[in-house]
Design a protein around this motif. Structure first.
Motif, PDB file in Angstrom:
ATOM      1  N   LEU A   1      34.693  51.849  35.523  1.00 34.44           N
ATOM      2  CA  LEU A   1      35.576  51.834  34.350  1.00 34.44           C
ATOM      3  C   LEU A   1      35.909  53.251  33.900  1.00 34.44           C
ATOM      4  O   LEU A   1      36.929  53.478  33.260  1.00 34.44           O
ATOM      5  CB  LEU A   1      34.934  51.049  33.204  1.00 34.44           C
ATOM      6  CG  LEU A   1      34.757  49.554  33.442  1.00 34.44           C
ATOM      7  CD1 LEU A   1      34.098  48.885  32.243  1.00 34.44           C
ATOM      8  CD2 LEU A   1      36.078  48.886  33.772  1.00 34.44           C
ATOM      9  N   GLY A   2      35.059  54.202  34.245  1.00 37.18           N
ATOM     10  CA  GLY A   2      35.308  55.597  33.882  1.00 37.18           C
ATOM     11  C   GLY A   2      36.170  56.355  34.875  1.00 37.18           C
ATOM     12  O   GLY A   2      36.471  57.520  34.664  1.00 37.18           O
ATOM     13  N   LEU A   3      36.595  55.696  35.956  1.00 41.01           N
ATOM     14  CA  LEU A   3      37.402  56.381  36.967  1.00 41.01           C
ATOM     15  C   LEU A   3      38.810  56.656  36.459  1.00 41.01           C
ATOM     16  O   LEU A   3      39.452  55.774  35.897  1.00 41.01           O
ATOM     17  CB  LEU A   3      37.493  55.536  38.240  1.00 41.01           C
ATOM     18  CG  LEU A   3      36.213  55.310  39.032  1.00 41.01           C
ATOM     19  CD1 LEU A   3      36.493  54.390  40.223  1.00 41.01           C
ATOM     20  CD2 LEU A   3      35.639  56.640  39.503  1.00 41.01           C
ATOM     21  N   ASP A   4      39.273  57.882  36.676  1.00 40.23           N
ATOM     22  CA  ASP A   4      40.655  58.226  36.358  1.00 40.23           C
ATOM     23  C   ASP A   4      41.517  58.311  37.604  1.00 40.23           C
ATOM     24  O   ASP A   4      42.736  58.334  37.522  1.00 40.23           O
ATOM     25  CB  ASP A   4      40.703  59.577  35.628  1.00 40.23           C
ATOM     26  CG  ASP A   4      40.108  59.481  34.240  1.00 40.23           C
ATOM     27  OD1 ASP A   4      40.225  58.413  33.617  1.00 40.23           O
ATOM     28  OD2 ASP A   4      39.517  60.482  33.790  1.00 40.23           O
ATOM     29  N   SER A   5      40.841  58.379  38.755  1.00 41.73           N
ATOM     30  CA  SER A   5      41.550  58.463  40.025  1.00 41.73           C
ATOM     31  C   SER A   5      40.664  57.817  41.098  1.00 41.73           C
ATOM     32  O   SER A   5      39.480  57.579  40.858  1.00 41.73           O
ATOM     33  CB  SER A   5      41.840  59.924  40.362  1.00 41.73           C
ATOM     34  OG  SER A   5      40.629  60.648  40.449  1.00 41.73           O
TER      35      SER A   5
ATOM     36  N   HIS B   1      27.989  58.720  40.226  1.00 49.53           N
ATOM     37  CA  HIS B   1      28.290  58.434  38.812  1.00 49.53           C
ATOM     38  C   HIS B   1      27.330  57.378  38.247  1.00 49.53           C
ATOM     39  O   HIS B   1      26.923  57.452  37.098  1.00 49.53           O
ATOM     40  CB  HIS B   1      29.722  57.941  38.635  1.00 49.53           C
ATOM     41  CG  HIS B   1      30.760  58.998  38.780  1.00 49.53           C
ATOM     42  ND1 HIS B   1      30.804  60.119  38.006  1.00 49.53           N
ATOM     43  CD2 HIS B   1      31.798  59.099  39.643  1.00 49.53           C
ATOM     44  CE1 HIS B   1      31.815  60.873  38.368  1.00 49.53           C
ATOM     45  NE2 HIS B   1      32.444  60.282  39.361  1.00 49.53           N
ATOM     46  N   ALA B   2      27.007  56.377  39.089  1.00 47.26           N
ATOM     47  CA  ALA B   2      26.135  55.291  38.629  1.00 47.26           C
ATOM     48  C   ALA B   2      24.663  55.649  38.739  1.00 47.26           C
ATOM     49  O   ALA B   2      23.810  54.915  38.228  1.00 47.26           O
ATOM     50  CB  ALA B   2      26.422  54.022  39.430  1.00 47.26           C
TER      51      ALA B   2
ATOM     52  N   VAL C   1      38.190  46.336  40.751  1.00 48.46           N
ATOM     53  CA  VAL C   1      38.642  47.561  41.410  1.00 48.46           C
ATOM     54  C   VAL C   1      39.590  47.185  42.536  1.00 48.46           C
ATOM     55  O   VAL C   1      39.650  46.026  42.960  1.00 48.46           O
ATOM     56  CB  VAL C   1      37.462  48.386  41.993  1.00 48.46           C
ATOM     57  CG1 VAL C   1      36.531  48.862  40.900  1.00 48.46           C
ATOM     58  CG2 VAL C   1      36.715  47.596  43.050  1.00 48.46           C
ATOM     59  N   THR C   2      40.312  48.183  42.999  1.00 49.36           N
ATOM     60  CA  THR C   2      41.206  48.001  44.128  1.00 49.36           C
ATOM     61  C   THR C   2      40.841  49.024  45.192  1.00 49.36           C
ATOM     62  O   THR C   2      40.639  50.200  44.876  1.00 49.36           O
ATOM     63  CB  THR C   2      42.671  48.232  43.690  1.00 49.36           C
ATOM     64  OG1 THR C   2      42.975  47.332  42.623  1.00 49.36           O
ATOM     65  CG2 THR C   2      43.625  48.011  44.833  1.00 49.36           C
ATOM     66  N   ARG C   3      40.745  48.564  46.434  1.00 49.35           N
ATOM     67  CA  ARG C   3      40.467  49.477  47.537  1.00 49.35           C
ATOM     68  C   ARG C   3      41.758  50.227  47.841  1.00 49.35           C
ATOM     69  O   ARG C   3      42.788  49.610  48.130  1.00 49.35           O
ATOM     70  CB  ARG C   3      39.983  48.692  48.753  1.00 49.35           C
ATOM     71  CG  ARG C   3      39.469  49.544  49.853  1.00 49.35           C
ATOM     72  CD  ARG C   3      38.848  48.655  50.911  1.00 49.35           C
ATOM     73  NE  ARG C   3      38.427  49.450  52.045  1.00 49.35           N
ATOM     74  CZ  ARG C   3      37.432  49.104  52.838  1.00 49.35           C
ATOM     75  NH1 ARG C   3      36.791  47.973  52.626  1.00 49.35           N
ATOM     76  NH2 ARG C   3      37.100  49.850  53.840  1.00 49.35           N
TER      77      ARG C   3
ATOM     78  N   ARG D   1      39.940  51.919  39.613  1.00 50.51           N
ATOM     79  CA  ARG D   1      39.852  50.894  38.576  1.00 50.51           C
ATOM     80  C   ARG D   1      41.160  50.103  38.558  1.00 50.51           C
ATOM     81  O   ARG D   1      42.236  50.661  38.663  1.00 50.51           O
ATOM     82  CB  ARG D   1      39.643  51.608  37.225  1.00 50.51           C
ATOM     83  CG  ARG D   1      39.651  50.725  36.038  1.00 50.51           C
ATOM     84  CD  ARG D   1      39.488  51.524  34.782  1.00 50.51           C
ATOM     85  NE  ARG D   1      40.643  52.385  34.583  1.00 50.51           N
ATOM     86  CZ  ARG D   1      40.637  53.466  33.832  1.00 50.51           C
ATOM     87  NH1 ARG D   1      39.554  53.852  33.229  1.00 50.51           N
ATOM     88  NH2 ARG D   1      41.719  54.191  33.704  1.00 50.51           N
ATOM     89  N   ASN D   2      41.069  48.785  38.434  1.00 51.73           N
ATOM     90  CA  ASN D   2      42.254  47.932  38.360  1.00 51.73           C
ATOM     91  C   ASN D   2      42.577  47.705  36.889  1.00 51.73           C
ATOM     92  O   ASN D   2      42.035  46.808  36.250  1.00 51.73           O
ATOM     93  CB  ASN D   2      42.012  46.606  39.088  1.00 51.73           C
ATOM     94  CG  ASN D   2      43.229  45.718  39.088  1.00 51.73           C
ATOM     95  OD1 ASN D   2      44.241  46.028  38.470  1.00 51.73           O
ATOM     96  ND2 ASN D   2      43.131  44.600  39.785  1.00 51.73           N
TER      97      ASN D   2
END
Length: 191
Positions: free
Chosen positions: A45-49, A59-60, A80-82, A92-93
């Motif tokens: 959820l914290g991904l920006d890219s 991160h986890a 999420v999307t691959r 993140r989707n």
């Protein structure tokens, strides 16, 4: 300690085959299961890219194998999307997250509640339009408006951020109302 009921005891045939203890989940893993999932969920959820499996594992604060397993599950769930295959990256989707918010609104509020919230947010949007003499917050120059109105840049930025929040709420409320089949959102009202 009492013996379990007869129908809960292993049969003679079952006793002849030893359990596969290696296949059993350790008590530590059972306890940590939800926390691990939440750690990976927080990380994505914290991904920006897009990020690699190793980056998400870092991160986890968990291992790569666990990251790979959870990311594949999150991908199946739509969280999420691959993005790429070599190296494998995920992002993140955002559409899934919006869909979840819409579902939560539909589950927690009646149609009348949603209409009332939409009315309030729409009125607030109109106040912002008049205040900034603009159709959207994206068209307002923070520095120019601050200079024209003798306000601080920070206060103008705060107000524009609040306006953007109002617009996001309107979008969510409209989607919640549009996606509700006629009369089925009134779960609370019908009860």
């Amino acid at each position: 300690m009492e013996d379990p009921d007869q129908d809960l005891k292993a049969t003679d045939g079952e006793r002849s085959t030893a359990p596969d203890f290696d296949a059993l989940v350790s008590p530590e893993e059972l306890v940590r299961g939800n926390r691990t999932r939440d750690d990976f969920l927080d990380a994505v959820l914290g991904l920006d890219s897009p990020a690699t499996i190793d980056e998400i594992a870092n991160h986890a604060d968990h291992g790569r194998d666990a990251a790979k397993e959870y990311l594949e599950w999150f991908d199946r769930m739509g969280i999420v999307t691959r993005v790429t295959d070599s190296p494998v990256t995920y992002e993140r989707n955002q559409e899934y997250l919006i869909w979840r918010q819409v579902q939560q609104l539909r589950e927690q509020y009646t149609t009348d509640d949603l209409l009332e919230f939409l009315q309030t947010e729409t009125e607030q949007d109109e106040i912002y339009r008049e205040t900034f003499d603009a159709e959207s917050p994206e068209t307002v120059s923070i520095s120019a408006h601050a200079a024209d109105t003798d306000r601080s840049i920070e206060s103008v930025w705060d107000a524009l951020s609040a306006w953007k929040t109002t617009r996001r709420r309107i979008t969510l409320l409209e989607r919640a109302l549009a996606s509700a089949p006629d009369g089925t959102t009134d779960r609370h009202a019908a009860a």
